[in-house]
Design a protein around this motif. Structure first.
Motif, mmCIF file in Angstrom:
data_model
loop_
_atom_site.group_PDB
_atom_site.id
_atom_site.type_symbol
_atom_site.label_atom_id
_atom_site.label_comp_id
_atom_site.label_asym_id
_atom_site.label_seq_id
_atom_site.Cartn_x
_atom_site.Cartn_y
_atom_site.Cartn_z
ATOM 1 N N GLN A 271 -2.164 -10.319 -6.790
ATOM 2 C CA GLN A 271 -2.623 -9.338 -5.801
ATOM 3 C C GLN A 271 -1.471 -8.865 -4.925
ATOM 4 O OE1 GLN A 271 -5.700 -11.588 -3.912
ATOM 5 N NE2 GLN A 271 -7.272 -11.025 -5.413
ATOM 6 N N ALA A 272 -0.601 -9.763 -4.537
ATOM 7 C CA ALA A 272 0.549 -9.380 -3.714
ATOM 8 C C ALA A 272 1.450 -8.411 -4.467
ATOM 9 C CB ALA A 272 1.324 -10.628 -3.300
ATOM 10 N N ARG A 273 1.656 -8.673 -5.747
ATOM 11 C CA ARG A 273 2.484 -7.766 -6.559
ATOM 12 C C ARG A 273 1.811 -6.408 -6.711
ATOM 13 N NH1 ARG A 273 3.841 -12.272 -11.238
ATOM 14 N NH2 ARG A 273 5.540 -13.354 -10.128
ATOM 15 N N ALA A 274 0.507 -6.427 -6.936
ATOM 16 C CA ALA A 274 -0.226 -5.156 -7.044
ATOM 17 C C ALA A 274 -0.145 -4.381 -5.747
ATOM 18 C CB ALA A 274 -1.683 -5.429 -7.420
ATOM 19 N N ASN A 275 -0.219 -5.068 -4.619
ATOM 20 C CA ASN A 275 -0.111 -4.420 -3.308
ATOM 21 C C ASN A 275 1.221 -3.690 -3.162
ATOM 22 O OD1 ASN A 275 0.325 -5.754 0.057
ATOM 23 N ND2 ASN A 275 -0.075 -3.690 -0.600
ATOM 24 N N ILE A 276 2.299 -4.327 -3.581
ATOM 25 C CA ILE A 276 3.627 -3.691 -3.477
ATOM 26 C C ILE A 276 3.689 -2.452 -4.362
ATOM 27 C CG2 ILE A 276 6.079 -4.008 -3.966
ATOM 28 C CD1 ILE A 276 5.706 -6.981 -3.219
ATOM 29 N N LEU A 277 3.155 -2.550 -5.573
ATOM 30 C CA LEU A 277 3.148 -1.394 -6.475
ATOM 31 C C LEU A 277 2.309 -0.251 -5.906
ATOM 32 C CD1 LEU A 277 2.730 -3.185 -9.934
ATOM 33 C CD2 LEU A 277 4.791 -2.064 -9.051
ATOM 34 N N ILE A 278 1.184 -0.581 -5.314
ATOM 35 C CA ILE A 278 0.321 0.441 -4.712
ATOM 36 C C ILE A 278 1.055 1.144 -3.577
ATOM 37 C CG2 ILE A 278 -1.755 0.763 -3.299
ATOM 38 C CD1 ILE A 278 -3.044 -1.479 -4.999
ATOM 39 N N ALA A 279 1.726 0.374 -2.731
ATOM 40 C CA ALA A 279 2.457 0.959 -1.604
ATOM 41 C C ALA A 279 3.542 1.910 -2.086
ATOM 42 C CB ALA A 279 3.064 -0.153 -0.749
ATOM 43 N N ARG A 280 4.234 1.540 -3.147
ATOM 44 C CA ARG A 280 5.293 2.407 -3.698
ATOM 45 C C ARG A 280 4.705 3.693 -4.272
ATOM 46 N NH1 ARG A 280 8.806 -2.233 -6.922
ATOM 47 N NH2 ARG A 280 9.730 -3.213 -5.061
ATOM 48 N N GLN A 281 3.619 3.558 -5.017
ATOM 49 C CA GLN A 281 2.984 4.744 -5.602
ATOM 50 C C GLN A 281 2.514 5.705 -4.504
ATOM 51 O OE1 GLN A 281 2.545 5.572 -8.804
ATOM 52 N NE2 GLN A 281 2.311 3.749 -10.080
ATOM 53 N N LEU A 282 1.922 5.167 -3.470
ATOM 54 C CA LEU A 282 1.437 6.010 -2.380
ATOM 55 C C LEU A 282 2.579 6.735 -1.693
ATOM 56 C CD1 LEU A 282 -1.208 3.596 -0.794
ATOM 57 C CD2 LEU A 282 -1.682 5.661 -2.115
ATOM 58 N N GLN A 283 3.665 6.035 -1.459
ATOM 59 C CA GLN A 283 4.783 6.634 -0.729
ATOM 60 C C GLN A 283 5.527 7.688 -1.538
ATOM 61 O OE1 GLN A 283 6.553 2.696 0.727
ATOM 62 N NE2 GLN A 283 7.098 4.112 2.380
ATOM 63 N N PHE A 284 5.624 7.473 -2.848
ATOM 64 C CA PHE A 284 6.519 8.329 -3.622
ATOM 65 C C PHE A 284 5.822 9.287 -4.594
ATOM 66 C CE2 PHE A 284 9.040 4.398 -2.729
ATOM 67 C CZ PHE A 284 9.895 4.970 -1.807
ATOM 68 N N THR A 285 4.530 9.090 -4.883
ATOM 69 C CA THR A 285 3.895 9.973 -5.875
ATOM 70 C C THR A 285 2.619 10.642 -5.381
ATOM 71 O OG1 THR A 285 2.603 8.181 -6.890
ATOM 72 C CG2 THR A 285 4.821 8.543 -7.745
ATOM 73 N N HIS A 286 2.105 10.247 -4.239
ATOM 74 C CA HIS A 286 0.880 10.884 -3.741
ATOM 75 C C HIS A 286 1.183 12.288 -3.237
ATOM 76 C CE1 HIS A 286 -2.748 11.647 -1.363
ATOM 77 N NE2 HIS A 286 -3.325 10.686 -2.052
ATOM 78 N N PHE A 287 0.167 13.147 -3.319
ATOM 79 C CA PHE A 287 0.335 14.532 -2.870
ATOM 80 C C PHE A 287 0.672 14.604 -1.386
ATOM 81 C CE2 PHE A 287 -1.053 18.685 -1.418
ATOM 82 C CZ PHE A 287 -0.589 19.529 -2.423
ATOM 83 N N ARG A 288 0.095 13.704 -0.599
ATOM 84 C CA ARG A 288 0.330 13.712 0.851
ATOM 85 C C ARG A 288 1.522 12.832 1.179
ATOM 86 N NH1 ARG A 288 -4.768 12.607 4.370
ATOM 87 N NH2 ARG A 288 -4.614 14.751 5.146
ATOM 88 N N ASP A 289 2.440 13.357 1.975
ATOM 89 C CA ASP A 289 3.623 12.605 2.407
ATOM 90 C C ASP A 289 3.272 11.873 3.704
ATOM 91 O OD1 ASP A 289 6.107 11.594 2.871
ATOM 92 O OD2 ASP A 289 7.040 13.487 3.457
ATOM 93 N N LEU A 290 3.025 10.583 3.577
ATOM 94 C CA LEU A 290 2.578 9.791 4.720
ATOM 95 C C LEU A 290 3.438 8.542 4.822
ATOM 96 C CD1 LEU A 290 0.245 9.882 6.846
ATOM 97 C CD2 LEU A 290 -1.047 8.405 5.306
ATOM 98 N N GLY A 291 4.078 8.350 5.945
ATOM 99 C CA GLY A 291 4.961 7.212 6.124
ATOM 100 C C GLY A 291 4.228 5.971 6.595
#
Length: 723
Positions: free
Chosen positions: A56-76
């Motif tokens: 779960q911790a590893r999945a959390n890190i991957l999710i955070a990276r995907q959100l920051q770098f590939t999501h349509f919305r740029d949210l810090g």
């Protein structure tokens, strides 16, 4: 009357100087009684806190990276985001603010500002600590409720002038345990009152409430690490937009929890809504859609299999509710739901649905014809209803020349209607939630020459334009498109393109506003559904958030504050980009005011519209109620007034259909039970909104003839190049 109830009764009439002491005694006695009795019946069970796993911790890190770098919305990842995640997480765990107190929240003051950085690095323990505290508080509350019911509901006093807030999502957190105990006494009174008013005796009510709270308590003890992780991740991903979400490994097997197509169920899309499972939409052609009683935004209270007792599912996990609803084909499942338009969550109804598969042919487009007279001329108006944008991909890939798709079927229906000599065409997209994007693109192509149909912009601001490459036009006559709030996604693309091209008029209500595109990406543990792009009309405006605004509006029973993209937290905003070159086939500015005027005049004298407006006003009044009385006499009067209005509206509708009125509310409810048992309550009669679409089309044809008679051939040709 218990000692606690007697003290509460005294407290209600005591003077101000004694009120604080009585309140403290009341809560202390209630809590002591609850703890003592529960210790006898449940002393063997102890809540085991859940803990995060390495996966779960590893999945959390991957999710955070995907959100920051590939999501349509740029949210810090900011401190502000930490606070928003905290609030969203509590909204999911205790949205009605009935488990935690302000004292509990104060314990997390320091954690609240650190969640962002913790989530970025896979530190899940703060989120799990919050989850475990909420679960323990849930158990405490349910024990308290079981004790109170166990003492006998005849001990409760319904003569006081008390009330309870219906929606506590914006209420203040109760200060402490004592205040929360008082709130729960009111909640149980409210539940008892509602069932008494529905005719249940006290023994039945006690049994119902005990089974409800025991079921919820059992679920609370069975909390899993994956429950906490999924809730926490969805609070996190929801900051970007409401369609970005995490799927646990089990949820991934049932992507979107969609009981449709090859899955045997009821044909509904469900989602969690605090303690409830809520209906998001119905699958066109599915069992629930055909049965006709289940509606979007209904919340499921219990599920009953044939010849079995009802199972209360409040507080259940979504995947467990779905598993319970699914079952063998042709078997019957009965859902007890809180209707979307109910005045409070204690009002329920039972809906029996026969399980089946959703067959492609039952989702297919269909046709009808309306005959009208206008200005001494007779008109035949074709109607094509499109429930969804579908395509039989397997048959297509197998090379079947007769594979089914929306565009192919509509082309055939148009040809048949033209053989019937129709003068105009109405396309009904109400309740069409979308489907295959390429079908929306191809369907636009049936009504225009070659040209763009929709623009798609990704997170890098790259814009892709989809085009109709086929120069042929299947239908070049006048067109009306019907929409409502449940018309979404591909439906909005089609309606928006028809409006932008001036190819026809959009009639109905504002569409859903779902103008984003998601992709599902695998993780080491589960999947992430992430928004990666956004739809834009050929005129440059997005369909996101705003949807398509009709040229002529028809009011709807659907509550726009509860259903629609703009009703969702953190929805991406409306914006616009550059328009792409496209032809305007007709300029409606010369006739639109007259069309609206005629429409308004028809509706002013229409009994169907008068009844619709009466229902809308009634539902609005119900939704505006922010509290209900806990006084038996006052609540009974309110209940009877609501039921009289229901009976009046039901009889008005029967009168319009030439049917005998119901003599009493009991007769109405018996009829509704028969309808539910019949399992097939579809009404083949064309509804008045479709007929109004035909009337607007007839008005267009009449005004078009009038314009042709007063304009020069050159002026008319310039105004109507394809008519």
């Amino acid at each position: 009357m218990t000692i606690a109830e007697r003290i509460m009764a005294r407290h209600s009439s005591a003077n101000t100087s004694r009120s604080g002491i009585c309140k403290a005694l009341t809560v202390a006695l209630l809590f002591t009684a609850a703890t003592g009795l529960q210790a006898k019946m449940d002393d063997a069970r102890v809540y085991e806190p859940v803990a995060p796993t390495i996966d779960q911790a590893r999945a959390n890190i991957l999710i955070a990276r995907q959100l920051q770098f590939t999501h349509f919305r740029d949210l810090g990842m900011s401190d502000e985001l930490s606070g928003d995640v905290f609030d969203a997480y509590l909204e999911y765990l205790d949205g009605q603010r009935i488990y935690l107190t302000q004292e509990d929240l104060n314990k997390f003051d320091r954690v609240k500002t650190q969640l962002g950085s913790a989530l970025k690095t896979g530190q899940l323990q703060p989120g799990f600590d919050i989850y475990n505290l909420v679960q323990q508080r849930v158990i405490d509350r349910l024990r308290f409720a079981l004790n109170l019911v166990g003492q006998g509901i005849d001990q409760l006093d319904f003569n006081r002038n008390e009330s309870i807030l219906l929606d506590r999502s914006d209420a203040s957190w109760e200060a402490d345990q004592q205040a929360l105990d008082e709130l729960w006494v009111k909640r149980i009174k409210n539940a008892v009152l509602a069932q008494r008013l529905n005719g249940a005796d006290d023994e039945t009510i006690e049994d119902n409430l005990q089974r409800r709270y025991e079921g919820q308590l059992k679920r609370a003890y069975q909390a899993r690490s994956e429950d906490a992780f999924q809730a926490y991740m969805n609070a996190f991903t929801g900051m970007w937009d409401p369609h970005t979400s995490y799927f646990s490994p089990r949820t991934s097997e049932n992507f979107n929890i969609n009981m449709s197509l090859s899955l045997e169920g009821i044909g509904a899309v469900l989602q969690s809504d605090n303690e409830y499972t809520k209906v998001v939409r119905l699958v066109p052609g599915g069992p629930a859609s055909k049965q006709g009683q289940l509606q979007p935004a209904d919340r499921i209270v219990s599920v009953t299999q044939e010849d079995e007792k009802a199972v209360n599912v409040i507080g259940w996990r979504l995947d467990e509710v779905v598993d319970l609803i699914r079952g063998p084909r042709n078997s019957v499942v009965t859902l007890e739901v809180i209707p979307a338009n109910a005045s409070d969550e204690t009002i329920t109804k039972a809906i029996a649905i026969k399980r089946d598969e959703v067959k492609l042919e039952e989702q297919s487009a269909s046709k009808d014809v309306i005959e009208l007279e206008r200005g001494g001329s007779d008109y035949k108006i074709g109607v094509i209803t499109i429930p969804t944008f579908y395509a039989d991909f397997q048959a297509m890939q197998a090379g079947d020349p007769n594979y089914k798709s929306t565009t192919r079927d509509v082309r055939k229906l148009i040809a048949e209607l033209e053989q019937d000599g129709v003068n105009g065409l109405v396309i009904d997209l109400r309740n069409n939630g979308g489907g295959a994007l390429h079908e929306a693109n191809d369907l636009v192509g049936l009504f225009i020459d070659q040209g763009p149909t929709v623009q798609i912009r990704n997170a890098n601001n790259d814009v892709q334009v989809l085009n109709d490459e086929d120069p042929s036009i299947a239908y070049d006559g006048p067109l009306v498109v019907l929409t409502n709030r449940m018309s979404a996604s591909a439906s909005e693309i089609f309606a928006g393109a028809i409006q932008d091209y001036g190819r026809g008029l959009v009639v109905g209500s504002q569409t859903f506003g779902k103008g984003t595109v998601q992709a599902v990406r695998p993780l080491n543990h589960g999947q992430l559904k992430i928004t990666q792009s956004k739809f834009y009309r050929v005129s440059g405006g997005s369909t996101q958030h705003k949807g398509v605004i009709p040229d002529i509006e028809i009011p709807s029973r659907i509550d726009k504050k509860r259903i629609g993209e703009d009703a969702l937290d953190h929805a991406l905003p409306w914006d616009q980009i550059e328009a792409v070159p496209h032809t305007r086939y007709f300029d409606f500015s010369g006739i639109i005011d007259e069309l609206r005027k005629r429409h308004d005049e028809r509706f002013a004298t229409s009994p169907e519209f008068g009844l619709l407006q009466q229902e809308i006003d009634f539902l609005k009044k119900q939704r505006e109620m922010d509290s209900v009385s806990l006084n038996m006499d006052e609540r009974k009067n309110q209940h009877e007034q609501i039921e009289r209005t229901r009976l009046t509206i039901a009889n008005a509708r029967r009168e319009l259909r030439g049917e005998a009125p119901f003599e009493s509310l009991e007769e109405l409810e018996d009829w509704q039970d028969q309808q539910a048992a019949d399992l097939d309550t579809t009404d083949d009669e064309l509804d008045f909104v479709i007929r109004e679409g035909g009337d607007i089309m007839a008005d267009m044809l009449e005004l078009d003839q009038h314009m042709a008679s007063i304009l020069t051939p050159q002026q008319y040709a310039a105004q109507t190049p394809t008519q």
